[in-house]
Write a protein that holds these residues in place. Structure first.
Motif, PDB file in Angstrom:
ATOM      1  N   ILE A 272       1.046  -1.362  -0.263  1.00  0.00           N
ATOM      2  CA  ILE A 272       0.054  -0.236   0.004  1.00  0.00           C
ATOM      3  C   ILE A 272       0.971   1.508  -0.296  1.00  0.00           C
ATOM      4  N   ARG A 273       2.343   1.552   0.998  1.00  0.00           N
ATOM      5  CA  ARG A 273       2.770   2.806   0.573  1.00  0.00           C
ATOM      6  C   ARG A 273       3.365   2.562  -0.394  1.00  0.00           C
ATOM      7  N   ASP A 274       4.363   1.501  -1.106  1.00  0.00           N
ATOM      8  CA  ASP A 274       4.261   1.745  -2.335  1.00  0.00           C
ATOM      9  C   ASP A 274       3.522   2.096  -4.020  1.00  0.00           C
ATOM     10  N   ALA A 275       3.011   1.928  -3.515  1.00  0.00           N
ATOM     11  CA  ALA A 275       1.061   1.960  -4.215  1.00  0.00           C
ATOM     12  C   ALA A 275       1.098   3.953  -4.231  1.00  0.00           C
ATOM     13  N   GLU A 276       0.966   4.415  -2.864  1.00  0.00           N
ATOM     14  CA  GLU A 276       0.809   5.628  -3.067  1.00  0.00           C
ATOM     15  C   GLU A 276       1.792   6.465  -3.400  1.00  0.00           C
ATOM     16  N   ALA A 277       2.646   5.633  -2.754  1.00  0.00           N
ATOM     17  CA  ALA A 277       4.150   6.167  -3.751  1.00  0.00           C
ATOM     18  C   ALA A 277       4.913   6.752  -5.062  1.00  0.00           C
ATOM     19  N   GLU A 278       3.705   5.408  -5.641  1.00  0.00           N
ATOM     20  CA  GLU A 278       3.656   5.812  -7.172  1.00  0.00           C
ATOM     21  C   GLU A 278       2.915   7.185  -7.230  1.00  0.00           C
ATOM     22  N   ILE A 279       1.917   7.955  -6.972  1.00  0.00           N
ATOM     23  CA  ILE A 279       1.270   9.025  -7.093  1.00  0.00           C
ATOM     24  C   ILE A 279       2.407  10.309  -7.120  1.00  0.00           C
ATOM     25  N   LYS A 280       2.238  11.171  -8.250  1.00  0.00           N
ATOM     26  CA  LYS A 280       2.959  11.862  -8.025  1.00  0.00           C
ATOM     27  C   LYS A 280       2.539  12.865  -6.850  1.00  0.00           C
ATOM     28  N   ASP A 281       4.148  13.403  -6.308  1.00  0.00           N
ATOM     29  CA  ASP A 281       3.526  14.390  -5.591  1.00  0.00           C
ATOM     30  C   ASP A 281       2.629  15.722  -6.073  1.00  0.00           C
ATOM     31  N   GLU A 282       2.386  15.828  -6.844  1.00  0.00           N
ATOM     32  CA  GLU A 282       2.510  16.661  -7.819  1.00  0.00           C
ATOM     33  C   GLU A 282       0.512  17.222  -7.744  1.00  0.00           C
ATOM     34  N   TYR A 283       0.400  15.517  -7.634  1.00  0.00           N
ATOM     35  CA  TYR A 283      -1.298  15.373  -7.807  1.00  0.00           C
ATOM     36  C   TYR A 283      -2.321  15.407  -5.689  1.00  0.00           C
ATOM     37  N   TRP A 284      -1.291  15.187  -5.068  1.00  0.00           N
ATOM     38  CA  TRP A 284      -1.974  15.086  -4.015  1.00  0.00           C
ATOM     39  C   TRP A 284      -2.219  16.830  -3.906  1.00  0.00           C
ATOM     40  N   MET A 285      -3.734  16.857  -3.566  1.00  0.00           N
ATOM     41  CA  MET A 285      -4.413  18.324  -2.584  1.00  0.00           C
ATOM     42  C   MET A 285      -4.961  18.114  -1.184  1.00  0.00           C
ATOM     43  N   ARG A 286      -3.946  18.355  -0.482  1.00  0.00           N
ATOM     44  CA  ARG A 286      -3.982  18.935   0.994  1.00  0.00           C
ATOM     45  C   ARG A 286      -4.650  19.484   1.379  1.00  0.00           C
ATOM     46  N   PRO A 287      -5.723  19.196   2.054  1.00  0.00           N
ATOM     47  CA  PRO A 287      -6.927  20.139   2.866  1.00  0.00           C
ATOM     48  C   PRO A 287      -6.361  21.101   4.129  1.00  0.00           C
ATOM     49  N   ALA A 288      -7.189  22.189   4.267  1.00  0.00           N
ATOM     50  CA  ALA A 288      -6.754  22.192   5.448  1.00  0.00           C
ATOM     51  C   ALA A 288      -7.437  22.038   7.187  1.00  0.00           C
ATOM     52  N   ALA A 289      -6.299  21.911   7.243  1.00  0.00           N
ATOM     53  CA  ALA A 289      -6.429  21.449   8.517  1.00  0.00           C
ATOM     54  C   ALA A 289      -7.893  22.191   9.103  1.00  0.00           C
ATOM     55  N   GLN A 290      -8.192  22.978   8.916  1.00  0.00           N
ATOM     56  CA  GLN A 290      -9.636  24.016   9.771  1.00  0.00           C
ATOM     57  C   GLN A 290     -10.160  22.871   8.834  1.00  0.00           C
ATOM     58  N   LYS A 291     -10.702  22.182   7.833  1.00  0.00           N
ATOM     59  CA  LYS A 291     -11.370  21.838   7.664  1.00  0.00           C
ATOM     60  C   LYS A 291     -11.862  19.981   8.231  1.00  0.00           C
ATOM     61  N   LEU A 292     -11.393  19.834   8.609  1.00  0.00           N
ATOM     62  CA  LEU A 292     -10.687  18.191   7.962  1.00  0.00           C
ATOM     63  C   LEU A 292     -11.549  18.065   9.314  1.00  0.00           C
ATOM     64  N   GLU A 293     -12.654  18.533  10.590  1.00  0.00           N
ATOM     65  CA  GLU A 293     -13.336  18.713  11.281  1.00  0.00           C
ATOM     66  C   GLU A 293     -15.003  18.667  10.629  1.00  0.00           C
ATOM     67  N   GLY A 294     -14.120  19.560  10.562  1.00  0.00           N
ATOM     68  CA  GLY A 294     -16.309  19.224   9.393  1.00  0.00           C
ATOM     69  C   GLY A 294     -16.428  18.202   8.449  1.00  0.00           C
ATOM     70  N   TYR A 295     -15.333  17.862   7.707  1.00  0.00           N
ATOM     71  CA  TYR A 295     -15.439  16.494   6.818  1.00  0.00           C
ATOM     72  C   TYR A 295     -15.761  15.526   7.334  1.00  0.00           C
ATOM     73  N   ASP A 296     -15.420  15.177   9.059  1.00  0.00           N
ATOM     74  CA  ASP A 296     -15.385  13.921   9.917  1.00  0.00           C
ATOM     75  C   ASP A 296     -16.758  14.347  10.084  1.00  0.00           C
ATOM     76  N   LYS A 297     -16.729  15.217  10.542  1.00  0.00           N
ATOM     77  CA  LYS A 297     -18.630  15.293  10.973  1.00  0.00           C
ATOM     78  C   LYS A 297     -19.295  14.734  10.168  1.00  0.00           C
ATOM     79  N   LEU A 298     -19.065  15.241   9.050  1.00  0.00           N
ATOM     80  CA  LEU A 298     -20.304  14.909   7.919  1.00  0.00           C
ATOM     81  C   LEU A 298     -20.152  13.542   7.704  1.00  0.00           C
ATOM     82  N   LEU A 299     -19.165  12.820   7.715  1.00  0.00           N
ATOM     83  CA  LEU A 299     -19.199  11.046   7.518  1.00  0.00           C
ATOM     84  C   LEU A 299     -19.803  10.390   7.951  1.00  0.00           C
ATOM     85  N   ARG A 300     -19.571  11.030   9.415  1.00  0.00           N
ATOM     86  CA  ARG A 300     -20.482  10.143  10.964  1.00  0.00           C
ATOM     87  C   ARG A 300     -21.436  10.791  11.398  1.00  0.00           C
TER      88      ARG A 300
END
Length: 339
Positions: A272-300
């Motif tokens: 799994i780690r090797d597969a994730e490393a195959e995705i180019k770093d430029e493709y990764w979109m990293r959400p702002a930390a303050q948004k994560l709590e809202g995403y967690d709440k929505l999924l809950r």
């Protein structure tokens, strides 16, 4: 890393699956059929590793009749109809055979590898065996396949709100995904495990979701070019499950096979780690930390709604909440006890 190497890694990820079926000695040779889901078919990595493991199965007294399926639904239906003694399915598809283990892919329920490992360690204990049996079916092994991410054709869609009206390739048998897509106001485009990648790569949908191990074999990078990205938020934890007809295998076989599969977890996580490393770093979109709590709440909220509808097993949700609270005891949910 070339496609061939990645396919070999994918095959290794499910090697424990077939070896699980071969992991219990028997005094007599018994013939057992095994429905193998592989999107590529008999020439695919999943089926090939199972085929090469057949001699090992014979050595343990089980003569496996391997049957390749490119359509996971057909594999599940044939197993249900009694045409196969065992089947390899994704966790969500396996839900109809065991609602408890089928809940392990619940959105947002397992945030990381540490929590997944704790969960699997708990379920591999003999005292958990009752949870893994439902009617005539038994879960004879669970293997992690990695976090599920959103693949987006336009990286400007960097928030849940911006998904409104966008077309999402949604597995038509996945109640959780259907509920989630509709809740954020996006448009459901019916898909299955065999065609979702094509819909994404061809531009028929704006968004798809998949684990990293699908990135290279299904050529999801084509859908990311030139302006797409992978939203670095773990929607769920995908897994493969081996379901057997309990009366077709020796007594105690399920526990032995689960313990064998447990010995392959570290190998699976390296893949799994090797597969994730195959995705180019430029493709990764990293959400702002303050948004994560809202995403967690929505999924809950989605998990609780599906529990109340009977789609999710309440015992599984409670167990996963306890696992989350073990790694993050100060979280508000550890006091609220909503799951």
């Amino acid at each position: 890393m070339k496609t061939r190497a990645i396919r070999k890694q994918l095959a290794a990820l499910t090697c424990a699956a077939v070896m699980t079926l071969a992991g219990s000695a028997s005094a007599e040779m018994v013939a057992r059929s095994f429905c193998v889901f592989d999107p590529i078919g008999a020439n695919g990595p999943l089926f090939n590793i199972m085929k090469t493991a057949k001699p090992s199965a014979l050595g343990w007294g089980v003569n496996l009749d391997l049957r390749a399926y490119t359509d996971e639904k057909v594999a599940a239906e044939d197993f249900k109809a009694g045409q196969c003694d065992a089947v390899l399915l994704t966790g969500t598809r396996a839900r109809e055979f065991n609602r408890f283990t089928g809940t392990l892919e619940a959105m947002g329920a397992i945030p990381g590898d540490e929590e997944m490992k704790l969960l699997l360690q708990t379920l591999n204990q003999p005292k958990a065996a009752a949870l893994l049996t439902q009617g005539e079916f038994e879960v004879a092994g669970i293997l992690p396949a990695g976090a599920v991410y959103l693949f987006i054709r336009d990286r400007n869609l960097d928030s849940v709100e911006e998904l409104q009206g966008k077309k999402v390739a949604t597995l038509d048998y996945d109640n959780a995904a259907l509920t989630m897509v509709r809740r954020v106001g996006a448009s459901v485009v019916s898909a299955n495990s065999s065609n979702f990648a094509g819909k994404f790569n061809n531009g028929n949908v704006d968004v798809a979701y998949a684990p990293a191990v699908a990135y290279t074999p299904l050529e999801l990078y084509k859908g990311l070019e030139p302006d797409g990205g992978v939203f670095n938020y773990k929607l769920a934890q995908m897994n493969f499950q081996i379901i057997i007809r309990q009366d077709r295998f020796p007594e105690g076989y399920g526990q032995l096979s689960r313990e064998y599969a447990a010995g392959r977890y570290e190998e699976a996580y390296q893949i799994i780690r090797d597969a994730e490393a195959e995705i180019k770093d430029e493709y990764w979109m990293r959400p702002a930390a303050q948004k994560l709590e809202g995403y967690d709440k929505l999924l809950r909220e989605v998990r609780i709604a599906l529990r109340d509808e009977g789609a999710y097993d309440s015992r599984a949700l409670t167990l996963m909440r306890k696992v989350r609270c073990k790694t993050n005891p100060t979280a508000a949910e550890c006091v609220e006890n909503l799951e």
